[in-house]
Motif scaffolding. Structure first.
Motif, PDB file in Angstrom:
ATOM      1  N   MET A 190       0.831  -1.168   0.000  1.00 31.40           N
ATOM      2  CA  MET A 190       0.000   0.000   0.000  1.00 31.40           C
ATOM      3  C   MET A 190       0.882   1.240   0.000  1.00 31.40           C
ATOM      4  N   THR A 191       0.403   2.204  -0.700  1.00 28.31           N
ATOM      5  CA  THR A 191       1.169   3.448  -0.747  1.00 28.31           C
ATOM      6  C   THR A 191       0.718   4.368   0.376  1.00 28.31           C
ATOM      7  N   ASP A 192       1.498   5.414   0.570  1.00 30.32           N
ATOM      8  CA  ASP A 192       1.163   6.365   1.628  1.00 30.32           C
ATOM      9  C   ASP A 192      -0.168   7.052   1.348  1.00 30.32           C
ATOM     10  N   THR A 193      -0.454   7.340   0.086  1.00 28.83           N
ATOM     11  CA  THR A 193      -1.700   8.011  -0.277  1.00 28.83           C
ATOM     12  C   THR A 193      -2.884   7.101   0.003  1.00 28.83           C
ATOM     13  N   ALA A 194      -2.769   5.838  -0.345  1.00 35.32           N
ATOM     14  CA  ALA A 194      -3.848   4.884  -0.090  1.00 35.32           C
ATOM     15  C   ALA A 194      -4.051   4.706   1.410  1.00 35.32           C
ATOM     16  N   LEU A 195      -2.958   4.674   2.142  1.00 38.21           N
ATOM     17  CA  LEU A 195      -3.045   4.524   3.592  1.00 38.21           C
ATOM     18  C   LEU A 195      -3.727   5.742   4.214  1.00 38.21           C
ATOM     19  N   ASP A 196      -3.377   6.939   3.709  1.00 33.58           N
ATOM     20  CA  ASP A 196      -4.004   8.162   4.203  1.00 33.58           C
ATOM     21  C   ASP A 196      -5.503   8.155   3.920  1.00 33.58           C
ATOM     22  N   LYS A 197      -5.900   7.709   2.703  1.00 31.67           N
ATOM     23  CA  LYS A 197      -7.320   7.653   2.356  1.00 31.67           C
ATOM     24  C   LYS A 197      -8.036   6.661   3.260  1.00 31.67           C
ATOM     25  N   SER A 198      -7.412   5.532   3.493  1.00 31.28           N
ATOM     26  CA  SER A 198      -8.018   4.508   4.319  1.00 31.28           C
ATOM     27  C   SER A 198      -8.230   5.036   5.747  1.00 31.28           C
ATOM     28  N   LEU A 199      -7.216   5.716   6.291  1.00 32.00           N
ATOM     29  CA  LEU A 199      -7.344   6.270   7.641  1.00 32.00           C
ATOM     30  C   LEU A 199      -8.399   7.379   7.689  1.00 32.00           C
ATOM     31  N   THR A 200      -8.426   8.197   6.629  1.00 29.03           N
ATOM     32  CA  THR A 200      -9.398   9.282   6.567  1.00 29.03           C
ATOM     33  C   THR A 200     -10.819   8.724   6.513  1.00 29.03           C
ATOM     34  N   GLU A 201     -11.003   7.698   5.700  1.00 29.28           N
ATOM     35  CA  GLU A 201     -12.339   7.092   5.583  1.00 29.28           C
ATOM     36  C   GLU A 201     -12.745   6.430   6.898  1.00 29.28           C
ATOM     37  N   LYS A 202     -11.792   5.777   7.571  1.00 27.62           N
ATOM     38  CA  LYS A 202     -12.104   5.152   8.855  1.00 27.62           C
ATOM     39  C   LYS A 202     -12.486   6.213   9.884  1.00 27.62           C
ATOM     40  N   ALA A 203     -11.784   7.344   9.878  1.00 30.09           N
ATOM     41  CA  ALA A 203     -12.089   8.426  10.813  1.00 30.09           C
ATOM     42  C   ALA A 203     -13.470   9.013  10.523  1.00 30.09           C
ATOM     43  N   LYS A 204     -13.773   9.180   9.223  1.00 26.56           N
ATOM     44  CA  LYS A 204     -15.090   9.701   8.853  1.00 26.56           C
ATOM     45  C   LYS A 204     -16.188   8.737   9.285  1.00 26.56           C
ATOM     46  N   ASP A 205     -15.962   7.438   9.062  1.00 28.62           N
ATOM     47  CA  ASP A 205     -16.955   6.434   9.461  1.00 28.62           C
ATOM     48  C   ASP A 205     -17.152   6.438  10.983  1.00 28.62           C
ATOM     49  N   ALA A 206     -16.053   6.545  11.711  1.00 24.67           N
ATOM     50  CA  ALA A 206     -16.144   6.564  13.168  1.00 24.67           C
ATOM     51  C   ALA A 206     -16.888   7.817  13.638  1.00 24.67           C
ATOM     52  N   ALA A 207     -16.605   8.957  13.003  1.00 22.53           N
ATOM     53  CA  ALA A 207     -17.284  10.199  13.373  1.00 22.53           C
ATOM     54  C   ALA A 207     -18.775  10.113  13.066  1.00 22.53           C
ATOM     55  N   THR A 208     -19.109   9.528  11.909  1.00 18.27           N
ATOM     56  CA  THR A 208     -20.516   9.378  11.531  1.00 18.27           C
ATOM     57  C   THR A 208     -21.234   8.460  12.506  1.00 18.27           C
ATOM     58  N   THR A 209     -20.588   7.358  12.872  1.00 16.76           N
ATOM     59  CA  THR A 209     -21.196   6.421  13.827  1.00 16.76           C
ATOM     60  C   THR A 209     -21.400   7.089  15.184  1.00 16.76           C
ATOM     61  N   ALA A 210     -20.391   7.845  15.633  1.00 15.50           N
ATOM     62  CA  ALA A 210     -20.509   8.540  16.920  1.00 15.50           C
ATOM     63  C   ALA A 210     -21.628   9.571  16.869  1.00 15.50           C
ATOM     64  N   GLN A 211     -21.737  10.276  15.755  1.00 20.53           N
ATOM     65  CA  GLN A 211     -22.778  11.288  15.610  1.00 20.53           C
ATOM     66  C   GLN A 211     -24.154  10.638  15.644  1.00 20.53           C
ATOM     67  N   GLU A 212     -24.299   9.504  14.982  1.00 22.51           N
ATOM     68  CA  GLU A 212     -25.585   8.801  14.982  1.00 22.51           C
ATOM     69  C   GLU A 212     -25.946   8.323  16.386  1.00 22.51           C
TER      70      GLU A 212
END
Length: 114
Positions: free
Chosen positions: A1-23
């Protein structure tokens, strides 16, 4: 995995976690608001019921209701009187003043000698 893909993966996980917490927070807030509305409604109904029962009892027994009202006023007055006496007892009492001295009457002046 490249650094860009890893950053996207972490960003998406953070967004998902934030959305779940908000819900979850939104659901908890909604449940709390519903519970508060229900409690307020049941309290209002209980107060109305108690008021209606009191009015009916007063209509059925007016002399008793008047006696209860007089007793309540007397109790409040007695408490107020007691509190005022306690408050007055807490204040330091002023020291009594000494009685003024009585002056001896002035001696008459002697007539000048010639």
């Amino acid at each position: 995995m490249t650094d860009t893909a890893l950053d996207k993966s972490l960003t998406e996980k953070a967004k998902d976690a934030a959305t779940t917490a908000q819900e979850k927070v939104s659901a908890a807030a909604s449940a709390t608001a519903d519970a508060a509305k229900s409690a307020a409604s049941s309290t209002r109904d209980a107060a109305k019921s108690a008021a209606s029962a009191t009015v009916e009892a007063a209509k059925d027994n007016p002399y008793t209701a008047a006696g209860v009202a007089v007793a309540a006023v007397a109790a409040v007055g007695a408490v107020a009187y007691g509190v005022s006496k306690l408050a007055a007892a807490d204040k330091p009492k002023p020291k009594p003043r000494a009685a003024p001295r009585k002056r001896a009457p002035a001696k008459p002046k002697a007539a000048p000698k010639k």
